[in-house]
Scaffold this active site. Sequence first.
Site, PDB file in Angstrom:
ATOM      1  N   TYR A   1      26.387 -25.609  -8.607  1.00 29.43           N
ATOM      2  CA  TYR A   1      27.076 -24.629  -7.740  1.00 29.43           C
ATOM      3  C   TYR A   1      27.728 -25.343  -6.553  1.00 29.43           C
ATOM      4  O   TYR A   1      28.424 -24.726  -5.763  1.00 29.43           O
ATOM      5  CB  TYR A   1      26.110 -23.559  -7.189  1.00 29.43           C
ATOM      6  CG  TYR A   1      25.366 -22.741  -8.209  1.00 29.43           C
ATOM      7  CD1 TYR A   1      25.739 -22.729  -9.548  1.00 29.43           C
ATOM      8  CD2 TYR A   1      24.277 -21.957  -7.838  1.00 29.43           C
ATOM      9  CE1 TYR A   1      25.045 -21.985 -10.484  1.00 29.43           C
ATOM     10  CE2 TYR A   1      23.583 -21.199  -8.767  1.00 29.43           C
ATOM     11  CZ  TYR A   1      23.962 -21.223 -10.084  1.00 29.43           C
ATOM     12  OH  TYR A   1      23.264 -20.475 -10.998  1.00 29.43           O
TER      13      TYR A   1
ATOM     14  N   HIS B   1      18.815 -26.507 -16.015  1.00 30.94           N
ATOM     15  CA  HIS B   1      19.777 -25.398 -15.948  1.00 30.94           C
ATOM     16  C   HIS B   1      20.036 -24.755 -17.322  1.00 30.94           C
ATOM     17  O   HIS B   1      19.987 -23.535 -17.455  1.00 30.94           O
ATOM     18  CB  HIS B   1      21.087 -25.898 -15.329  1.00 30.94           C
ATOM     19  CG  HIS B   1      21.886 -24.839 -14.656  1.00 30.94           C
ATOM     20  ND1 HIS B   1      22.676 -25.072 -13.571  1.00 30.94           N
ATOM     21  CD2 HIS B   1      22.032 -23.514 -14.921  1.00 30.94           C
ATOM     22  CE1 HIS B   1      23.260 -23.945 -13.186  1.00 30.94           C
ATOM     23  NE2 HIS B   1      22.888 -22.988 -13.997  1.00 30.94           N
TER      24      HIS B   1
HETATM   25  N1  LIG Z   1      20.616 -19.906 -14.463  1.00 28.98           N
HETATM   26  C1  LIG Z   1      21.848 -19.565 -14.760  1.00 28.98           C
HETATM   27  O1  LIG Z   1      22.427 -20.031 -15.757  1.00 28.98           O
HETATM   28  C2  LIG Z   1      22.570 -18.578 -13.902  1.00 28.98           C
HETATM   29  C3  LIG Z   1      23.739 -17.954 -14.356  1.00 28.98           C
HETATM   30  C4  LIG Z   1      24.360 -17.023 -13.519  1.00 28.98           C
HETATM   31  C5  LIG Z   1      23.832 -16.731 -12.279  1.00 28.98           C
HETATM   32  N2  LIG Z   1      22.697 -17.382 -11.828  1.00 28.98           N
HETATM   33  C6  LIG Z   1      22.092 -17.074 -10.499  1.00 28.98           C
HETATM   34  O2  LIG Z   1      21.875 -15.675 -10.417  1.00 28.98           O
HETATM   35  C7  LIG Z   1      22.490 -15.174  -9.239  1.00 28.98           C
HETATM   36  C8  LIG Z   1      22.908 -13.731  -9.396  1.00 28.98           C
HETATM   37  O3  LIG Z   1      23.815 -13.552 -10.454  1.00 28.98           O
HETATM   38  P1  LIG Z   1      25.390 -13.262 -10.257  1.00 28.98           P
HETATM   39  O4  LIG Z   1      25.834 -13.780  -8.948  1.00 28.98           O
HETATM   40  O5  LIG Z   1      26.051 -13.766 -11.483  1.00 28.98           O
HETATM   41  O6  LIG Z   1      25.507 -11.678 -10.347  1.00 28.98           O
HETATM   42  P2  LIG Z   1      24.775 -10.409  -9.675  1.00 28.98           P
HETATM   43  O7  LIG Z   1      23.779 -10.839  -8.690  1.00 28.98           O
HETATM   44  O8  LIG Z   1      24.373  -9.539 -10.798  1.00 28.98           O
HETATM   45  O9  LIG Z   1      26.003  -9.683  -8.957  1.00 28.98           O
HETATM   46  C9  LIG Z   1      26.618 -10.206  -7.818  1.00 28.98           C
HETATM   47  C10 LIG Z   1      27.649  -9.179  -7.340  1.00 28.98           C
HETATM   48  O10 LIG Z   1      26.956  -7.985  -6.935  1.00 28.98           O
HETATM   49  C11 LIG Z   1      27.434  -7.565  -5.675  1.00 28.98           C
HETATM   50  N3  LIG Z   1      26.335  -6.876  -4.996  1.00 28.98           N
HETATM   51  C12 LIG Z   1      25.186  -7.441  -4.514  1.00 28.98           C
HETATM   52  N4  LIG Z   1      24.395  -6.506  -3.982  1.00 28.98           N
HETATM   53  C13 LIG Z   1      25.032  -5.311  -4.113  1.00 28.98           C
HETATM   54  C14 LIG Z   1      24.706  -3.981  -3.751  1.00 28.98           C
HETATM   55  N5  LIG Z   1      23.549  -3.701  -3.148  1.00 28.98           N
HETATM   56  N6  LIG Z   1      25.600  -3.012  -4.055  1.00 28.98           N
HETATM   57  C15 LIG Z   1      26.772  -3.298  -4.685  1.00 28.98           C
HETATM   58  N7  LIG Z   1      27.131  -4.538  -5.050  1.00 28.98           N
HETATM   59  C16 LIG Z   1      26.257  -5.544  -4.774  1.00 28.98           C
HETATM   60  C17 LIG Z   1      27.854  -8.827  -4.972  1.00 28.98           C
HETATM   61  O11 LIG Z   1      28.808  -8.539  -3.987  1.00 28.98           O
HETATM   62  P3  LIG Z   1      28.837  -9.235  -2.525  1.00 28.98           P
HETATM   63  O12 LIG Z   1      28.697 -10.708  -2.699  1.00 28.98           O
HETATM   64  O13 LIG Z   1      30.157  -8.813  -2.004  1.00 28.98           O
HETATM   65  O14 LIG Z   1      27.696  -8.693  -1.721  1.00 28.98           O
HETATM   66  C18 LIG Z   1      28.457  -9.636  -6.140  1.00 28.98           C
HETATM   67  O15 LIG Z   1      29.784  -9.252  -6.379  1.00 28.98           O
HETATM   68  C19 LIG Z   1      23.665 -16.140  -9.028  1.00 28.98           C
HETATM   69  O16 LIG Z   1      24.241 -16.011  -7.742  1.00 28.98           O
HETATM   70  C20 LIG Z   1      22.984 -17.444  -9.304  1.00 28.98           C
HETATM   71  O17 LIG Z   1      22.199 -17.838  -8.189  1.00 28.98           O
HETATM   72  C21 LIG Z   1      22.055 -18.276 -12.634  1.00 28.98           C
END
Ligand SMILES: NC(=O)c1ccc[n+]([C@@H]2O[C@H](COP(=O)([O-])OP(=O)(O)OC[C@H]3O[C@@H](n4cnc5c(N)ncnc54)[C@H](OP(=O)(O)O)[C@@H]3O)[C@@H](O)[C@H]2O)c1
Length: 279
Positions: A51, A109
């Site tokens: 990241y 990862h």
């Molecule tokens: N291990 C892996 O392969 C892998 C893959 C993908 C992701 N990840 C990890 O998982 C984390 C989370 O997944 P993600 O970022 O893909 O998606 P997510 O957490 O499902 O969704 C993030 C989105 O949700 C919005 N959001 C957050 N809280 C909210 C609320 N209360 N109401 C409405 N919208 C809301 C955020 O907007 P704002 O930012 O505008 O608040 C952002 O656009 C990543 O950041 C990363 O650390 C790991």
Amino acid sequence: MTATPLFTAHNDFRLPAVGLGTYRLNGDAGARAVSAGIDLGYRLVDSAFNYENEGAVGAGVTASGVDQSEIIVATKLPGRHHAADKARVSIEESRFRLGADATDLHLIHWPNPSVDLYVEAWQALIDAQARGTVRQIGVSNFLPEHLERIERETGQRPVVNQIEVHPYFPQSEAIALHAERGILTVAWSPLGRAKELLREPVIVEVAEAHQISPAQAVIAWHVARGTVSIPKASSVEHQRANLEAASVVLDAAEVEAITGLGKPDGRLFGADPATHEEM
Ligand SMILES: NC(=O)c1ccc[n+]([C@@H]2O[C@H](COP(=O)([O-])OP(=O)(O)OC[C@H]3O[C@@H](n4cnc5c(N)ncnc54)[C@H](OP(=O)(O)O)[C@@H]3O)[C@@H](O)[C@H]2O)c1
């Protein structure tokens, strides 16, 4: 503020039910978002070498008003660093970038099975833990056969498997298998990236019944299933809402109704770890 529930792994390592995702939280803005989240009460922050934000996450931890020892920062070893010599340097580099004596929770990862070096990467994490440069070790995107193989070949079981989980892809079988083995499931993209999922009538209905937002209903669903979720949120409003959702209790029928949204092909971008590889 109500305390966030904690979930416990086979070795008594504990994680809070809700942590902060940080994909795309980079630079100064990323550091500010992380420190704001910690000041709100987050004690688990996710990151990854890939990241390119371990520096920002480390700076956010330092800028917060909370001692580093109270915060668990997860990071991840990238696919191109699975070979033993590369893994050793990569693990040390992550530690320097985070500005920590040791990384708190270091994950592989992706397994990248066609490269077939994930056992070597796992051994490198075991060795780093023995040297004291990593505190807890786990994996991400591991399928049951990958979990079984690393344990069989090294004798060590991960504390965490971070996998894609959201109502369109509930992963009930993987979660049950992890629970049986004392491996904590950490859900990535727990809100399904906050797209059409949050307009699903079933979720809106549960949210209205509890006077919470649809995103909060989804987080409460994760908590009820014993899964740690790491929603990424850049605004303080979303960060606060997500943390507060950790103490919302859904009943069994509500949990089942939300799980019913699951689809066999419900992955967000088809990232099946048997074939999807990231370097
Ligand atoms: N291990 C892996 O392969 C892998 C893959 C993908 C992701 N990840 C990890 O998982 C984390 C989370 O997944 P993600 O970022 O893909 O998606 P997510 O957490 O499902 O969704 C993030 C989105 O949700 C919005 N959001 C957050 N809280 C909210 C609320 N209360 N109401 C409405 N919208 C809301 C955020 O907007 P704002 O930012 O505008 O608040 C952002 O656009 C990543 O950041 C990363 O650390 C790991």
